[in-house]
Design an enzyme around this catalytic site. Sequence first.
Site, short mmCIF file in Angstrom:
data_model
loop_
_atom_site.label_atom_id
_atom_site.label_comp_id
_atom_site.label_asym_id
_atom_site.label_seq_id
_atom_site.Cartn_x
_atom_site.Cartn_y
_atom_site.Cartn_z
CG LEU A 53 71.20 -65.87 116.75
CD1 LEU A 53 71.71 -64.49 116.33
CD2 LEU A 53 69.70 -65.96 116.53
CB SER A 54 75.38 -71.25 115.48
OG SER A 54 76.14 -72.14 114.68
N PRO A 55 73.32 -72.29 112.91
CG PRO A 55 73.64 -72.12 110.59
CD PRO A 55 73.64 -71.30 111.85
#
Length: 199
Positions: free
Chosen positions: A11-13
């Site tokens: 989920l990490s940009p």
Amino acid sequence: MAHIDYYFTTLSPYAYLAGERLEEIADRHGASITYRPLDIMQLFPRTGGQAPKDRHPSRRAYRDQELPRQARKLEMALNLQPAHWPTNAAPSSYAIIAAQEAGGGDMGKLVHSILRACWLEERDIAEDEVIRDCLQAAGFDPALADSGLLSGAETYAANLERAVAANVFGAPFYVVDTGQSFWGQDRLGDLDLHLAGKL
């Protein structure tokens, strides 16, 4: 030969913005990588952090400036507000765990393709079809999306405990067997220098 434990969430940009630079650095220095996807929403409260939605408005405002800046610096396209975020990170994480166990494909490409699906392509990485596409594109059997769910869940939970024990508090986080750790895609240059014996 150095070894890197790579802790991240799909989920990490910031993990998206790392691209495949970790793999390039590891190749340059002959280092090996273990990919350790984890539940970041469980990690934050255990290590003094907060989910993005719960952070002070000043922190959220800075994030909204910093992400596009980093993307421009890296010449990467980024959708700051993707249609399918947040979503359930477990299915894509289980697939990464299964692929690492099975071998035969490109792990860096798999991880980046899942992150790119979320942060660029407006696809829901919780959907089996999206995960299968990413597995196949990286040279893995797409059926891995449907296998090893129990062992995947166990490893996913174990990765969280291992992260807490290793003083990991965010993502992406790189822990080298030398005892040095590096937080954030903007510290990959420091990781490179460390592995070169210069830092």
